[in-house]
Design an enzyme around this catalytic site. Structure first.
Site, PDB file in Angstrom:
ATOM      1  N   ASP A  22     -39.560  47.767  -6.731  1.00 37.56           N
ATOM      2  CA  ASP A  22     -39.472  48.750  -7.807  1.00 37.56           C
ATOM      3  C   ASP A  22     -38.021  49.017  -8.228  1.00 37.56           C
ATOM      4  O   ASP A  22     -37.101  48.913  -7.420  1.00 37.56           O
ATOM      5  CB  ASP A  22     -40.112  50.061  -7.321  1.00 37.56           C
ATOM      6  CG  ASP A  22     -40.423  50.991  -8.473  1.00 37.56           C
ATOM      7  OD1 ASP A  22     -40.401  50.549  -9.633  1.00 37.56           O
ATOM      8  OD2 ASP A  22     -40.678  52.175  -8.206  1.00 37.56           O
ATOM      9  N   GLY A  25     -36.600  48.072 -14.039  1.00 36.10           N
ATOM     10  CA  GLY A  25     -36.396  48.645 -15.376  1.00 36.10           C
ATOM     11  C   GLY A  25     -35.168  49.549 -15.410  1.00 36.10           C
ATOM     12  O   GLY A  25     -34.341  49.454 -16.325  1.00 36.10           O
ATOM     13  N   HIS A  39     -36.187  42.377 -14.460  1.00 35.81           N
ATOM     14  CA  HIS A  39     -37.175  41.579 -13.715  1.00 35.81           C
ATOM     15  C   HIS A  39     -36.573  40.224 -13.304  1.00 35.81           C
ATOM     16  O   HIS A  39     -36.889  39.711 -12.232  1.00 35.81           O
ATOM     17  CB  HIS A  39     -38.445  41.381 -14.548  1.00 35.81           C
ATOM     18  CG  HIS A  39     -39.143  42.670 -14.865  1.00 35.81           C
ATOM     19  ND1 HIS A  39     -39.381  43.634 -13.916  1.00 35.81           N
ATOM     20  CD2 HIS A  39     -39.635  43.170 -16.031  1.00 35.81           C
ATOM     21  CE1 HIS A  39     -39.999  44.667 -14.471  1.00 35.81           C
ATOM     22  NE2 HIS A  39     -40.157  44.406 -15.759  1.00 35.81           N
ATOM     23  N   LEU A 132     -42.248  31.394   7.438  1.00 36.99           N
ATOM     24  CA  LEU A 132     -42.751  32.637   6.839  1.00 36.99           C
ATOM     25  C   LEU A 132     -43.923  32.359   5.890  1.00 36.99           C
ATOM     26  O   LEU A 132     -43.911  31.363   5.174  1.00 36.99           O
ATOM     27  CB  LEU A 132     -41.597  33.278   6.036  1.00 36.99           C
ATOM     28  CG  LEU A 132     -41.931  34.526   5.220  1.00 36.99           C
ATOM     29  CD1 LEU A 132     -42.096  35.735   6.124  1.00 36.99           C
ATOM     30  CD2 LEU A 132     -40.832  34.790   4.178  1.00 36.99           C
TER      31      LEU A 132
HETATM   32  C1  FPP Z   1     -41.430  47.349 -10.872  1.00 29.94           C
HETATM   33  O1  FPP Z   1     -40.216  47.819 -11.423  1.00 29.94           O
HETATM   34  C2  FPP Z   1     -41.465  45.898 -10.972  1.00 29.94           C
HETATM   35  C3  FPP Z   1     -42.444  45.196 -11.599  1.00 29.94           C
HETATM   36  C4  FPP Z   1     -43.615  45.807 -12.255  1.00 29.94           C
HETATM   37  C5  FPP Z   1     -42.365  43.708 -11.693  1.00 29.94           C
HETATM   38  C6  FPP Z   1     -41.827  43.028 -10.469  1.00 29.94           C
HETATM   39  C7  FPP Z   1     -41.644  41.612 -10.773  1.00 29.94           C
HETATM   40  C8  FPP Z   1     -40.629  40.856 -10.332  1.00 29.94           C
HETATM   41  C9  FPP Z   1     -39.577  41.331  -9.408  1.00 29.94           C
HETATM   42  C10 FPP Z   1     -40.549  39.428 -10.731  1.00 29.94           C
HETATM   43  C11 FPP Z   1     -41.655  38.678 -10.069  1.00 29.94           C
HETATM   44  C12 FPP Z   1     -41.349  37.300  -9.994  1.00 29.94           C
HETATM   45  C13 FPP Z   1     -41.540  36.558  -8.900  1.00 29.94           C
HETATM   46  C14 FPP Z   1     -41.078  35.183  -8.946  1.00 29.94           C
HETATM   47  C15 FPP Z   1     -42.153  37.058  -7.645  1.00 29.94           C
HETATM   48  P1  FPP Z   1     -40.256  48.676 -12.758  1.00 29.94           P
HETATM   49  O2  FPP Z   1     -40.227  47.754 -13.901  1.00 29.94           O
HETATM   50  O3  FPP Z   1     -41.453  49.584 -12.736  1.00 29.94           O
HETATM   51  O4  FPP Z   1     -38.929  49.474 -12.642  1.00 29.94           O
HETATM   52  P2  FPP Z   1     -38.651  50.952 -13.189  1.00 29.94           P
HETATM   53  O5  FPP Z   1     -39.529  51.865 -12.380  1.00 29.94           O
HETATM   54  O6  FPP Z   1     -37.202  51.145 -12.910  1.00 29.94           O
HETATM   55  O7  FPP Z   1     -38.989  50.950 -14.642  1.00 29.94           O
END
Ligand code: FPP
Length: 237
Positions: A22, A25, A39, A132
């Site tokens: 998390d 964003g 991301h 892993l």
């Molecule tokens: C939450 O942060 C994150 C997500 C919803 C997406 C996570 C995806 C990735 C890290 C990329 C995945 C790719 C691979 C290869 C595994 P948020 O967007 O809700 O952050 P915020 O709360 O700060 O808005």
């Protein structure tokens, strides 16, 4: 390195770490970048952390990449995350040399056909890896998972007195993986967000204000060190 080897046998060592990635964003917003840039940075962190978990001898790592609720996000953000998955799935050479096994959990059905093909290919080609085991949760929701398990159990025609906790566990996406013993959520949020809600009944939790793209192996070391000092009683004394 050494976190596991240095640990006296009496201290608990995590077998299965589950991470809510998390803060992507907010990381992007702080830099006046589009959310997708967060991301992209988050995907890099994931690769680094997975390699580190493999290096220290962890058995299972499960990461939350896309929830059943994330479809509500703007179309370009959803596409951005799907494209990151696509790129990652096409470029598995780095994982292959590390002997990492890759699996996916979630309702994969609504995903694009090419992503489903890539997932199948990656799961098959990494099936013999002995390092892993990484689970990537995509279109995953804990309630959705339990609902599907109930549907499967009812459809199998078992009688109510045959329904046990084990039977429910066996019908989850994680049926062949031990429950996570350590859940990590960075970015200053203190909730589970529908992640592994059945499986984490006895997990330990670790929270941090660090945003996921800034999360480094040193943060994981800190978390694991704290885990070593947790007194796990599983309802006993
Ligand atoms: C939450 O942060 C994150 C997500 C919803 C997406 C996570 C995806 C990735 C890290 C990329 C995945 C790719 C691979 C290869 C595994 P948020 O967007 O809700 O952050 P915020 O709360 O700060 O808005």
């Amino acid at each position: 390195m050494g976190l596991f080897t240095k640990t006296p046998k009496t201290r608990p060592v995590p077998t299965h770490i589950a991470i809510i990635m998390d803060g992507n964003g907010r990381w992007a917003k702080k830099r006046a970048l589009p959310r997708t840039a967060g991301h992209i940075a988050g995907a890099k962190t994931f690769k680094e952390i997975a390699k580190y978990c493999n290096k220290i001898g962890l058995k299972y790592l499960t990461v939350y990449a896309f929830s059943t609720e994330n479809w509500k996000r703007p179309k370009d953000e959803v596409e951005g995350i799907m494209n990151l998955l696509r790129d990652y799935l096409k470029d598995t050479e780095n994982f292959k040399e590390d002997n990492i096994r890759l699996k996916f959990i979630g309702n994969l059905e609504p995903l694009a056909d090419d992503i489903k093909e890539l997932i199948k290919h990656n799961e098959e080609t990494s099936a013999d890896a002995t390092g892993l085991q990484v689970q990537i949760a995509i279109n995953y929701g804990g309630r959705d998972e339990i609902t599907n398990a109930v549907k499967k159990i009812v459809a199998s025609g078992v009688s109510p007195d045959e329904i046990t906790e084990d039977l429910i566990s066996q019908n989850l996406y994680t049926c062949d993986i031990p429950d996570p013993d350590f859940i990590i959520r960075p970015s200053g949020e203190y909730r589970l967000s529908n992640y592994l809600i059945w499986q984490s009944a006895y997990a330990e939790y670790w929270f941090s204000d660090v945003l996921w793209p800034d999360f480094k192996p040193k943060h994981l070391e800190l978390a694991i060190d704290e885990f070593h000092h947790r007194n796990r009683r599983f309802g006993g004394v």
